[in-house]
Design a protein around this motif. Sequence first.
Motif, PDB file in Angstrom:
ATOM      1  N   HIS A 109       0.819  -1.200  -0.024  1.00 16.89           N
ATOM      2  CA  HIS A 109      -0.033  -0.006   0.057  1.00 16.89           C
ATOM      3  C   HIS A 109       0.974   1.178  -0.119  1.00 16.89           C
ATOM      4  O   HIS A 109       1.763   1.387   0.772  1.00 16.89           O
ATOM      5  CB  HIS A 109      -0.784   0.032   1.270  1.00 16.89           C
ATOM      6  N   LEU A 110       0.621   2.311  -0.715  1.00 19.94           N
ATOM      7  CA  LEU A 110       1.166   3.384  -0.924  1.00 19.94           C
ATOM      8  C   LEU A 110       1.352   4.317   0.475  1.00 19.94           C
ATOM      9  O   LEU A 110       2.124   5.234   0.683  1.00 19.94           O
ATOM     10  CB  LEU A 110       0.574   4.080  -2.152  1.00 19.94           C
ATOM     11  N   LEU A 111       0.382   4.025   1.248  1.00 20.38           N
ATOM     12  CA  LEU A 111       0.586   4.775   2.580  1.00 20.38           C
ATOM     13  C   LEU A 111       1.353   4.278   3.571  1.00 20.38           C
ATOM     14  O   LEU A 111       1.955   4.747   4.668  1.00 20.38           O
ATOM     15  CB  LEU A 111      -0.966   4.925   3.236  1.00 20.38           C
ATOM     16  N   ASN A 112       1.968   3.104   3.260  1.00 30.15           N
ATOM     17  CA  ASN A 112       2.790   2.361   4.373  1.00 30.15           C
ATOM     18  C   ASN A 112       4.184   3.181   4.305  1.00 30.15           C
ATOM     19  O   ASN A 112       4.604   3.500   3.171  1.00 30.15           O
ATOM     20  CB  ASN A 112       3.216   0.832   4.133  1.00 30.15           C
ATOM     21  N   SER A 113       4.740   3.343   5.370  1.00 27.42           N
ATOM     22  CA  SER A 113       5.832   4.064   5.664  1.00 27.42           C
ATOM     23  C   SER A 113       7.117   3.386   6.388  1.00 27.42           C
ATOM     24  O   SER A 113       8.323   3.811   6.230  1.00 27.42           O
ATOM     25  CB  SER A 113       5.645   5.406   6.158  1.00 27.42           C
ATOM     26  N   ASN A 114       6.864   2.319   6.875  1.00 23.90           N
ATOM     27  CA  ASN A 114       7.977   1.548   7.287  1.00 23.90           C
ATOM     28  C   ASN A 114       8.079   0.188   6.599  1.00 23.90           C
ATOM     29  O   ASN A 114       7.593  -0.698   6.756  1.00 23.90           O
ATOM     30  CB  ASN A 114       7.506   1.107   8.705  1.00 23.90           C
ATOM     31  N   GLU A 115       9.167   0.130   5.604  1.00 23.05           N
ATOM     32  CA  GLU A 115       9.470  -0.924   4.696  1.00 23.05           C
ATOM     33  C   GLU A 115      10.035  -2.139   5.637  1.00 23.05           C
ATOM     34  O   GLU A 115      10.033  -3.274   5.071  1.00 23.05           O
ATOM     35  CB  GLU A 115      10.486  -0.621   3.863  1.00 23.05           C
ATOM     36  N   GLU A 116      10.655  -1.852   6.813  1.00 24.26           N
ATOM     37  CA  GLU A 116      11.066  -2.931   7.461  1.00 24.26           C
ATOM     38  C   GLU A 116      10.070  -3.535   8.683  1.00 24.26           C
ATOM     39  O   GLU A 116      10.357  -4.314   9.597  1.00 24.26           O
ATOM     40  CB  GLU A 116      12.417  -2.219   8.536  1.00 24.26           C
ATOM     41  N   PHE A 117       8.785  -3.217   8.604  1.00 21.71           N
ATOM     42  CA  PHE A 117       7.925  -3.682   9.257  1.00 21.71           C
ATOM     43  C   PHE A 117       7.836  -5.116   9.332  1.00 21.71           C
ATOM     44  O   PHE A 117       7.219  -5.882   8.423  1.00 21.71           O
ATOM     45  CB  PHE A 117       6.418  -3.050   9.046  1.00 21.71           C
ATOM     46  N   ASP A 118       7.837  -5.790  10.510  1.00 16.23           N
ATOM     47  CA  ASP A 118       7.647  -7.320  10.744  1.00 16.23           C
ATOM     48  C   ASP A 118       6.345  -7.706  10.919  1.00 16.23           C
ATOM     49  O   ASP A 118       5.647  -7.479  11.915  1.00 16.23           O
ATOM     50  CB  ASP A 118       8.669  -7.816  11.807  1.00 16.23           C
ATOM     51  N   PHE A 119       5.421  -8.041  10.046  1.00 15.22           N
ATOM     52  CA  PHE A 119       4.066  -8.432   9.905  1.00 15.22           C
ATOM     53  C   PHE A 119       3.982  -9.943  10.140  1.00 15.22           C
ATOM     54  O   PHE A 119       2.717 -10.561   9.911  1.00 15.22           O
ATOM     55  CB  PHE A 119       3.300  -8.010   8.847  1.00 15.22           C
ATOM     56  N   GLY A 120       5.076 -10.624  10.413  1.00 15.89           N
ATOM     57  CA  GLY A 120       4.975 -11.978  10.801  1.00 15.89           C
ATOM     58  C   GLY A 120       3.933 -12.801  11.540  1.00 15.89           C
ATOM     59  O   GLY A 120       3.283 -13.584  11.152  1.00 15.89           O
ATOM     60  N   SER A 121       3.632 -11.882  12.662  1.00 13.47           N
ATOM     61  CA  SER A 121       2.516 -12.212  13.652  1.00 13.47           C
ATOM     62  C   SER A 121       1.054 -12.485  12.844  1.00 13.47           C
ATOM     63  O   SER A 121       0.324 -13.019  13.219  1.00 13.47           O
ATOM     64  CB  SER A 121       2.413 -11.347  14.825  1.00 13.47           C
ATOM     65  N   PHE A 122       0.817 -11.264  11.800  1.00 12.47           N
ATOM     66  CA  PHE A 122      -0.413 -11.165  11.204  1.00 12.47           C
ATOM     67  C   PHE A 122      -0.486 -12.339  10.264  1.00 12.47           C
ATOM     68  O   PHE A 122      -1.484 -12.752  10.209  1.00 12.47           O
ATOM     69  CB  PHE A 122      -0.599  -9.868  10.541  1.00 12.47           C
ATOM     70  N   THR A 123       0.535 -12.744   9.682  1.00 12.56           N
ATOM     71  CA  THR A 123       0.371 -13.693   8.748  1.00 12.56           C
ATOM     72  C   THR A 123       0.376 -15.286   9.536  1.00 12.56           C
ATOM     73  O   THR A 123      -0.483 -16.012   9.155  1.00 12.56           O
ATOM     74  CB  THR A 123       2.108 -14.123   7.933  1.00 12.56           C
ATOM     75  N   GLN A 124       0.972 -15.088  10.719  1.00 16.76           N
ATOM     76  CA  GLN A 124       0.950 -16.483  11.515  1.00 16.76           C
ATOM     77  C   GLN A 124      -0.621 -16.774  12.070  1.00 16.76           C
ATOM     78  O   GLN A 124      -1.148 -17.666  12.168  1.00 16.76           O
ATOM     79  CB  GLN A 124       1.859 -16.472  12.927  1.00 16.76           C
ATOM     80  N   LEU A 125      -1.083 -15.482  12.277  1.00 16.53           N
ATOM     81  CA  LEU A 125      -2.698 -15.432  12.729  1.00 16.53           C
ATOM     82  C   LEU A 125      -3.564 -16.156  11.707  1.00 16.53           C
ATOM     83  O   LEU A 125      -4.439 -16.960  12.093  1.00 16.53           O
ATOM     84  CB  LEU A 125      -3.253 -13.891  13.161  1.00 16.53           C
ATOM     85  N   GLY A 126      -3.377 -15.649  10.530  1.00 17.99           N
ATOM     86  CA  GLY A 126      -4.043 -16.046   9.175  1.00 17.99           C
ATOM     87  C   GLY A 126      -3.937 -17.583   9.365  1.00 17.99           C
ATOM     88  O   GLY A 126      -4.864 -18.518   8.986  1.00 17.99           O
ATOM     89  N   GLU A 127      -2.567 -18.052   9.252  1.00 19.33           N
ATOM     90  CA  GLU A 127      -2.527 -19.561   9.273  1.00 19.33           C
ATOM     91  C   GLU A 127      -3.214 -20.357  10.582  1.00 19.33           C
ATOM     92  O   GLU A 127      -3.611 -21.448  10.154  1.00 19.33           O
ATOM     93  CB  GLU A 127      -0.872 -19.907   9.269  1.00 19.33           C
ATOM     94  N   TYR A 128      -3.119 -19.786  11.669  1.00 18.07           N
ATOM     95  CA  TYR A 128      -3.841 -20.419  12.723  1.00 18.07           C
ATOM     96  C   TYR A 128      -5.350 -20.400  12.307  1.00 18.07           C
ATOM     97  O   TYR A 128      -5.795 -21.604  12.583  1.00 18.07           O
ATOM     98  CB  TYR A 128      -3.675 -19.583  13.991  1.00 18.07           C
ATOM     99  N   LEU A 129      -5.846 -19.370  12.058  1.00 11.51           N
ATOM    100  CA  LEU A 129      -7.336 -19.269  11.612  1.00 11.51           C
ATOM    101  C   LEU A 129      -7.923 -20.451  10.608  1.00 11.51           C
ATOM    102  O   LEU A 129      -8.658 -21.056  10.487  1.00 11.51           O
ATOM    103  CB  LEU A 129      -7.748 -17.890  11.552  1.00 11.51           C
ATOM    104  N   ARG A 130      -7.020 -20.510   9.708  1.00 13.88           N
ATOM    105  CA  ARG A 130      -7.170 -21.396   8.487  1.00 13.88           C
ATOM    106  C   ARG A 130      -7.119 -22.660   8.952  1.00 13.88           C
ATOM    107  O   ARG A 130      -7.506 -23.647   8.023  1.00 13.88           O
ATOM    108  CB  ARG A 130      -6.462 -20.800   7.349  1.00 13.88           C
TER     109      ARG A 130
END
Length: 252
Positions: A109-130
């Motif tokens: 997304h063009l509004l994101n400003s932190n290229e180093e953001f660690d979003f691994g926990s959000f990815t893991q959340l999706g894996e758990y729910l699936r």
Amino acid sequence: RGTVDIVLTNSFSSPNVGATTSTHVEVVQTVQERGFAGFIPRDDVEAEEAFGVASENGRRRRAVAATPSPRGNTITNPIVCLVEGEAVAFRLYRVNTTHVQYPVYTKDHLLNSNEEFDFGSFTQLGEYLRGNVTIETFVHVFTTPGTYVFHDSIQTTQELIVVVMPTSSQCTEQNGLRILSATDGTLTSLGVKKAEVANTEPNWAIIFGVIGTIAFIVLVLLIAVVVWRPKAIGVVRPKALRPKHRKVDDPK
């Protein structure tokens, strides 16, 4: 408004939550057909209900039950303003036995400003729910200033914008609230800007290399045709193309 101790069951937190003993938390709930709803409690009771909590022995120590729709005011697909070290608690809506609405980080997304953001926990959340793991609340502490955009896992066009300010700054509040309507004016007041997409300069070396290679191949083919042209090739008269079986009866 005071401090409320909360015990979350059926919850999942990002790893950095464990390093925070006490912090400000904003509550956002995923809502069927509406994406995200930023919850604005009118008192501590509604704040507790946002987590689906109930009193226990007269103490303010709570346990999450089902995922309710909290009472109080909400703002659909809002902007949430935090100071670094503060958190968002996502209450997840269960659509049916196999599908749950949850936040997904919109990486490009063009509004994101932190290229180093660690979003691994959000990815893991999706894996758990699936994987049919029961999770009703997801808590993430934002430790780095910047702008972060999330979309709903089912209603993918519905977005939540989280703006994290450095500790030296303060959030722009409206009537003392950190959950704000997603308007151009709010984005401007928070200093949110679209990232400029840099135009990549063409790689002229590759372009000229490809053109030169094609020209060389064409030239080689032309030389091959001229040099190795079979001597038998020439102008053939139409009479020579007549079928041989006609020569017997054809006086011509």
